[in-house]
Enzyme design. Structure first.
Site, mmCIF file in Angstrom:
data_model
loop_
_atom_site.group_PDB
_atom_site.id
_atom_site.type_symbol
_atom_site.label_atom_id
_atom_site.label_comp_id
_atom_site.label_asym_id
_atom_site.label_seq_id
_atom_site.Cartn_x
_atom_site.Cartn_y
_atom_site.Cartn_z
ATOM 1 C CG ASP A 1 3.091 4.093 2.905
ATOM 2 O OD1 ASP A 1 2.736 5.046 2.184
ATOM 3 O OD2 ASP A 1 3.976 4.201 3.782
ATOM 4 C CD GLU B 1 16.871 -11.004 0.011
ATOM 5 O OE1 GLU B 1 17.336 -11.444 -1.068
ATOM 6 O OE2 GLU B 1 15.666 -11.109 0.332
ATOM 7 C CD1 TRP B 2 22.582 -5.134 -0.562
ATOM 8 C CD2 TRP B 2 22.039 -3.728 1.102
ATOM 9 N NE1 TRP B 2 22.918 -3.873 -0.975
ATOM 10 C CE2 TRP B 2 22.599 -2.985 0.030
ATOM 11 C CE3 TRP B 2 21.637 -3.056 2.253
ATOM 12 C CZ2 TRP B 2 22.761 -1.599 0.094
ATOM 13 C CZ3 TRP B 2 21.789 -1.684 2.313
ATOM 14 C CH2 TRP B 2 22.347 -0.966 1.235
#
Length: 288
Positions: free
Chosen positions: A196, A93-94
Site C-alpha cells: 500500500d 514508537e513515535w
C-alpha cells in the site's frame, strides 16, 4: 472515538508510565490516532472498533515486524497490540518527522530495493491482512499472475458487482484480462512488498531515515509497489533513480503501472464509489 479514563489507566499499566497528555493526530482515515505523552517518551496510539475491523491491528503489527526483520528499511517499533473492551488498539514508537529532501528520497529508493530482495518460495505466503479497510487474502500461489488474479482482482471485482458499481461490460473485460495477464509481464521471484505504498505511508525522520508505515504486506511482484507510488504522487525522481540503480526494473515497467494499479483503484471504487470508475475503465482497456 474518545480516550476515556478506563482506557488511559489500561494504557498506563501496559506502558508502565503515566500519560500526561493524549492529543489527537491528523491523518487517520480508518482509525482514530493520538499522540501519548509520558515523562520519558511519546507514543503513537491507533484506536478502532474491534468488531468493525477484526484483526486489523494484529495484521498491521505483523506486517511491521516482517519488514523490520529484513533489516533493510526502518519501521516504527510495535510497543503494544491489544484489545480493551470494544476497542482495538495499537501503540507504536513515535517518529519525529520532516519533509523529504533529495538525499532521503534516494535513500528510500535504495532501502526499498533492499527490502524487495527478501523472497519466498511462493507468492502470498503471509497471513491475510487489510488494504485500507477491506480485507485482502494472501493465499499461496506459484505465480504472480495467479496471485494477482485470485487474491487481488477477483475479490474486488466481485465486491464491485455486489455493490452494483460495474456492469457486464466491465465483467467481460476483466475476464479477458485474466486470460491475457500471464503474457503481459515478466515473472520474477516473489519479493516482500509493502502493498500500500502511497505517499501517506512513508515518513522521513528528523535524522533523514525513511520509515514505512501502515503495511499491507505480501510476497508479490515488486512492480506492484512501484506502481502504487505513482498513483497519487509524492515520490521524487531521486527515489526512482536510486531504486533502479540498486535493483533495475524489467524493460517496459512504465507501461505496466496502470496494470498493477487496477487493484488499488478497485479498492477505492469499492470504498468511495463510482468516482473511480473512469480510472478503472481507462486502466483496464489498455491491456485487453
Amino acid at each position: 472515538m474518545a480516550i476515556n479514563n478506563e482506557l488511559l489507566r489500561h494504557l498506563e499499566k501496559e506502558l508502565n508510565a503515566t500519560i500526561s497528555k493524549a492529543g489527537p493526530v491528523g491523518g487517520g482515515s480508518i482509525s482514530h490516532v493520538y499522540c501519548l505523552h509520558t515523562a520519558k517518551e511519546k507514543y503513537l496510539l491507533k484506536l478502532n472498533n474491534k468488531g468493525a475491523f477484526p484483526g486489523m491491528f494484529k495484521a498491521e503489527a505483523e506486517g511491521l515486524d516482517i519488514i523490520k526483520s529484513t533489516n533493510s528499511i526502518h519501521v516504527p517499533t510495535v510497543i503494544l497490540q491489544d484489545n480493551f473492551e470494544s476497542d482495538s488498539l495499537l501503540v507504536l514508537e513515535w517518529i519525529e518527522t520532516k519533509r523529504p529532501n533529495p538525499q532521503s528520497s534516494a535513500l528510500l529508493g535504495e532501502e526499498l530495493a533492499q527490502m524487495h530482495r527478501n523472497t519466498s518460495a511462493n507468492f502470498g505466503e503471509v497471513a491475510d491482512n487489510y488494504m485500507g479497510s477491506l480485507k485482502q487474502g494472501n493465499r499461496s500461489h506459484p505465480t504472480w499472475a495467479a496471485f494477482f488474479i485470485e487474491e487481488r482482482l477477483k475479490p474486488m471485482v466481485e465486491l464491485a458487482i455486489n455493490k452494483h458499481l460495474i456492469n457486464n461490460t466491465y465483467i467481460q473485460n476483466f475476464e479477458k484480462l485474466y486470460k491475457q495477464l500471464p503474457g503481459l509481464f515478466q515473472e520474477e521471484p516473489p519479493s516482500l512488498i509493502h502493498g500500500d505504498l502511497w505517499s501517506g505511508n512513508y515518513l522521513i525522520s528528523v535524522d533523514n531515515n525513511p520509515y514505512l508505515i501502515d503495511p499491507a504486506v505480501s510476497y508479490g511482484h515488486r512492480e506492484f509497489d512501484i506502481a502504487m507510488t505513482t498513483l497519487f504522487g509524492g515520490f521524487s525522481n531521486e527515489f526512482y533513480e536510486a531504486y533502479n540503480h540498486h535493483s533495475p526494473l524489467a524493460k517496459g515497467w512504465q507501461q505496466r503501472l496502470d496494470l498493477w494499479n487496477l487493484y488499488p483503484l478497485l479498492v477505492h471504487l469499492n470504498l468511495f464509489g463510482s468516482g473511480y470508475l473512469a480510472q478503472v475503465r481507462d486502466c483496464l482497456t489498455q491491456f485487453i
